[in-house]
Design a protein around this motif. Structure first.
Motif, PDB file in Angstrom:
ATOM      1  N   LEU A 216      20.750   1.812  21.204  1.00  0.00           N
ATOM      2  CA  LEU A 216      21.945   2.639  21.006  1.00  0.00           C
ATOM      3  C   LEU A 216      22.913   2.534  22.184  1.00  0.00           C
ATOM      4  N   LEU A 217      22.383   2.474  23.392  1.00  0.00           N
ATOM      5  CA  LEU A 217      23.243   2.346  24.574  1.00  0.00           C
ATOM      6  C   LEU A 217      24.085   1.074  24.510  1.00  0.00           C
ATOM      7  N   PHE A 218      23.443  -0.039  24.178  1.00  0.00           N
ATOM      8  CA  PHE A 218      24.167  -1.313  24.120  1.00  0.00           C
ATOM      9  C   PHE A 218      25.169  -1.339  22.971  1.00  0.00           C
ATOM     10  N   VAL A 219      24.763  -0.817  21.826  1.00  0.00           N
ATOM     11  CA  VAL A 219      25.658  -0.789  20.666  1.00  0.00           C
ATOM     12  C   VAL A 219      26.850   0.120  20.939  1.00  0.00           C
ATOM     13  N   ALA A 220      26.590   1.297  21.517  1.00  0.00           N
ATOM     14  CA  ALA A 220      27.676   2.247  21.815  1.00  0.00           C
ATOM     15  C   ALA A 220      28.679   1.635  22.779  1.00  0.00           C
ATOM     16  N   ASP A 221      28.183   0.922  23.769  1.00  0.00           N
ATOM     17  CA  ASP A 221      29.067   0.300  24.758  1.00  0.00           C
ATOM     18  C   ASP A 221      29.984  -0.715  24.092  1.00  0.00           C
ATOM     19  N   TYR A 222      29.425  -1.580  23.307  1.00  0.00           N
ATOM     20  CA  TYR A 222      30.216  -2.630  22.657  1.00  0.00           C
ATOM     21  C   TYR A 222      31.199  -2.042  21.641  1.00  0.00           C
ATOM     22  N   ILE A 223      30.707  -1.151  20.793  1.00  0.00           N
ATOM     23  CA  ILE A 223      31.538  -0.602  19.720  1.00  0.00           C
ATOM     24  C   ILE A 223      32.687   0.245  20.282  1.00  0.00           C
ATOM     25  N   ALA A 224      32.411   1.073  21.289  1.00  0.00           N
ATOM     26  CA  ALA A 224      33.475   1.924  21.849  1.00  0.00           C
ATOM     27  C   ALA A 224      34.587   1.068  22.441  1.00  0.00           C
ATOM     28  N   ASN A 225      34.221   0.019  23.148  1.00  0.00           N
ATOM     29  CA  ASN A 225      35.232  -0.863  23.732  1.00  0.00           C
ATOM     30  C   ASN A 225      36.019  -1.578  22.633  1.00  0.00           C
ATOM     31  N   MET A 226      35.310  -2.094  21.650  1.00  0.00           N
ATOM     32  CA  MET A 226      35.955  -2.817  20.560  1.00  0.00           C
ATOM     33  C   MET A 226      36.901  -1.902  19.774  1.00  0.00           C
ATOM     34  N   ILE A 227      36.446  -0.722  19.443  1.00  0.00           N
ATOM     35  CA  ILE A 227      37.282   0.216  18.681  1.00  0.00           C
ATOM     36  C   ILE A 227      38.498   0.634  19.497  1.00  0.00           C
ATOM     37  N   GLY A 228      38.293   0.910  20.792  1.00  0.00           N
ATOM     38  CA  GLY A 228      39.407   1.307  21.645  1.00  0.00           C
ATOM     39  C   GLY A 228      40.503   0.263  21.685  1.00  0.00           C
ATOM     40  N   VAL A 229      40.117  -1.008  21.796  1.00  0.00           N
ATOM     41  CA  VAL A 229      41.107  -2.086  21.845  1.00  0.00           C
ATOM     42  C   VAL A 229      41.709  -2.324  20.464  1.00  0.00           C
ATOM     43  N   GLN A 230      40.857  -2.424  19.455  1.00  0.00           N
ATOM     44  CA  GLN A 230      41.352  -2.765  18.121  1.00  0.00           C
ATOM     45  C   GLN A 230      42.164  -1.648  17.478  1.00  0.00           C
ATOM     46  N   LYS A 231      41.860  -0.399  17.804  1.00  0.00           N
ATOM     47  CA  LYS A 231      42.621   0.724  17.241  1.00  0.00           C
ATOM     48  C   LYS A 231      44.091   0.651  17.657  1.00  0.00           C
ATOM     49  N   TYR A 232      44.329   0.089  18.828  1.00  0.00           N
ATOM     50  CA  TYR A 232      45.689  -0.031  19.327  1.00  0.00           C
ATOM     51  C   TYR A 232      46.275  -1.419  19.078  1.00  0.00           C
ATOM     52  N   GLY A 233      45.662  -2.148  18.134  1.00  0.00           N
ATOM     53  CA  GLY A 233      46.219  -3.435  17.714  1.00  0.00           C
ATOM     54  C   GLY A 233      45.725  -4.643  18.472  1.00  0.00           C
ATOM     55  N   GLY A 234      44.698  -4.487  19.293  1.00  0.00           N
ATOM     56  CA  GLY A 234      44.189  -5.600  20.086  1.00  0.00           C
ATOM     57  C   GLY A 234      43.320  -6.548  19.287  1.00  0.00           C
ATOM     58  N   SER A 235      43.069  -7.681  19.883  1.00  0.00           N
ATOM     59  CA  SER A 235      42.268  -8.729  19.255  1.00  0.00           C
ATOM     60  C   SER A 235      40.964  -8.918  20.031  1.00  0.00           C
ATOM     61  N   LYS A 236      40.192  -9.920  19.629  1.00  0.00           N
ATOM     62  CA  LYS A 236      38.964 -10.236  20.358  1.00  0.00           C
ATOM     63  C   LYS A 236      39.284 -10.634  21.795  1.00  0.00           C
ATOM     64  N   ALA A 237      40.403 -11.297  21.982  1.00  0.00           N
ATOM     65  CA  ALA A 237      40.810 -11.669  23.341  1.00  0.00           C
ATOM     66  C   ALA A 237      41.013 -10.414  24.187  1.00  0.00           C
TER      67      ALA A 237
ATOM     68  N   VAL B 169      39.489  -7.546  23.745  1.00  0.00           N
ATOM     69  CA  VAL B 169      38.159  -6.992  24.006  1.00  0.00           C
ATOM     70  C   VAL B 169      37.511  -7.748  25.165  1.00  0.00           C
ATOM     71  N   TRP B 170      37.594  -9.079  25.113  1.00  0.00           N
ATOM     72  CA  TRP B 170      37.004  -9.896  26.190  1.00  0.00           C
ATOM     73  C   TRP B 170      37.719  -9.637  27.517  1.00  0.00           C
ATOM     74  N   GLY B 171      39.030  -9.583  27.485  1.00  0.00           N
ATOM     75  CA  GLY B 171      39.783  -9.305  28.709  1.00  0.00           C
ATOM     76  C   GLY B 171      39.420  -7.962  29.299  1.00  0.00           C
ATOM     77  N   SER B 172      39.279  -6.975  28.437  1.00  0.00           N
ATOM     78  CA  SER B 172      38.891  -5.640  28.876  1.00  0.00           C
ATOM     79  C   SER B 172      37.503  -5.657  29.511  1.00  0.00           C
TER      80      SER B 172
ATOM     81  N   GLU C 187      45.978 -10.229  26.056  1.00  0.00           N
ATOM     82  CA  GLU C 187      46.909 -10.158  24.930  1.00  0.00           C
ATOM     83  C   GLU C 187      48.205 -10.913  25.234  1.00  0.00           C
ATOM     84  N   LEU C 188      48.674 -10.834  26.468  1.00  0.00           N
ATOM     85  CA  LEU C 188      49.892 -11.552  26.847  1.00  0.00           C
ATOM     86  C   LEU C 188      49.661 -13.065  26.848  1.00  0.00           C
ATOM     87  N   LEU C 189      48.564 -13.493  27.442  1.00  0.00           N
ATOM     88  CA  LEU C 189      48.323 -14.925  27.624  1.00  0.00           C
ATOM     89  C   LEU C 189      47.755 -15.619  26.389  1.00  0.00           C
ATOM     90  N   VAL C 190      46.784 -15.001  25.757  1.00  0.00           N
ATOM     91  CA  VAL C 190      46.110 -15.648  24.624  1.00  0.00           C
ATOM     92  C   VAL C 190      46.883 -15.463  23.327  1.00  0.00           C
TER      93      VAL C 190
END
Length: 160
Positions: free
Chosen positions: A61-82, A84-87, A115-118
């Motif tokens: 759960l710790l590992f899943v929560a870490d990944y999902i929270a970061n992914m949702i935070g970036v993607q909710k505001y229109g971010g991409s996988k890049a 998420v990786w940059g973050s 997001e700017l570069l990729v």
């Protein structure tokens, strides 16, 4: 001597919580070290297969929560996988460049830069995505703090 043993175990648990804001510190390993030292200092008799299964579930759960929270935070505001990786990269590098504040500024700058570069996004959208990465990080810390607290409470319930 019992006070010394419990002090060592408590220090390991505290370091585990410090790892929430300094991701270079492997929180889970410090919690597990506390459990193992309890077994060495006192007894492993309390640690059944069920105990280890529950703790393993919490670790997953710790590992899943870490990944999902970061992914949702970036993607909710229109971010991409890049983004998420940059973050994520910013999260790991930031604290070394700017102690303490780097934990928040690092993911922000990492997501914005990615997001700017990729993805060649405009600056305003990239800033919004960077803000989302910080929200994701804060959400992740809160979620992981709750899970780690549950792990320690369960440990204490088992040993007392």
């Amino acid at each position: 001597m019992e006070i010394v043993y419990w002090s060592i175990i408590s220090i390991l648990f505290i370091i585990g919580f410090v790892g929430l804001v300094y991701p270079i510190i492997p929180s889970v390993l410090f919690l597990l070290a506390g459990y193992i030292l309890y077994g060495v200092f006192f007894s492993f008799e309390h640690f059944s297969l069920f105990f280890w299964l529950i703790q393993s579930f919490f670790i997953i759960l710790l590992f899943v929560a870490d990944y999902i929270a970061n992914m949702i935070g970036v993607q909710k505001y229109g971010g991409s996988k890049a983004g998420v990786w940059g973050s994520t990269i910013g999260l790991l590098v930031g604290p070394f460049i700017i102690p303490f504040l780097g934990i928040l500024i690092g993911p922000f700058i990492g997501a914005v830069a990615a997001e700017l570069l990729v993805n060649k996004r405009d600056f305003k959208n990239s800033l919004k995505i960077g803000f989302g990465s910080v929200i994701g990080f804060i959400s992740s810390v809160i979620t992981k703090a709750v899970i780690q607290t549950l792990m320690i409470v369960y440990f204490l319930l088992v040993v007392f």
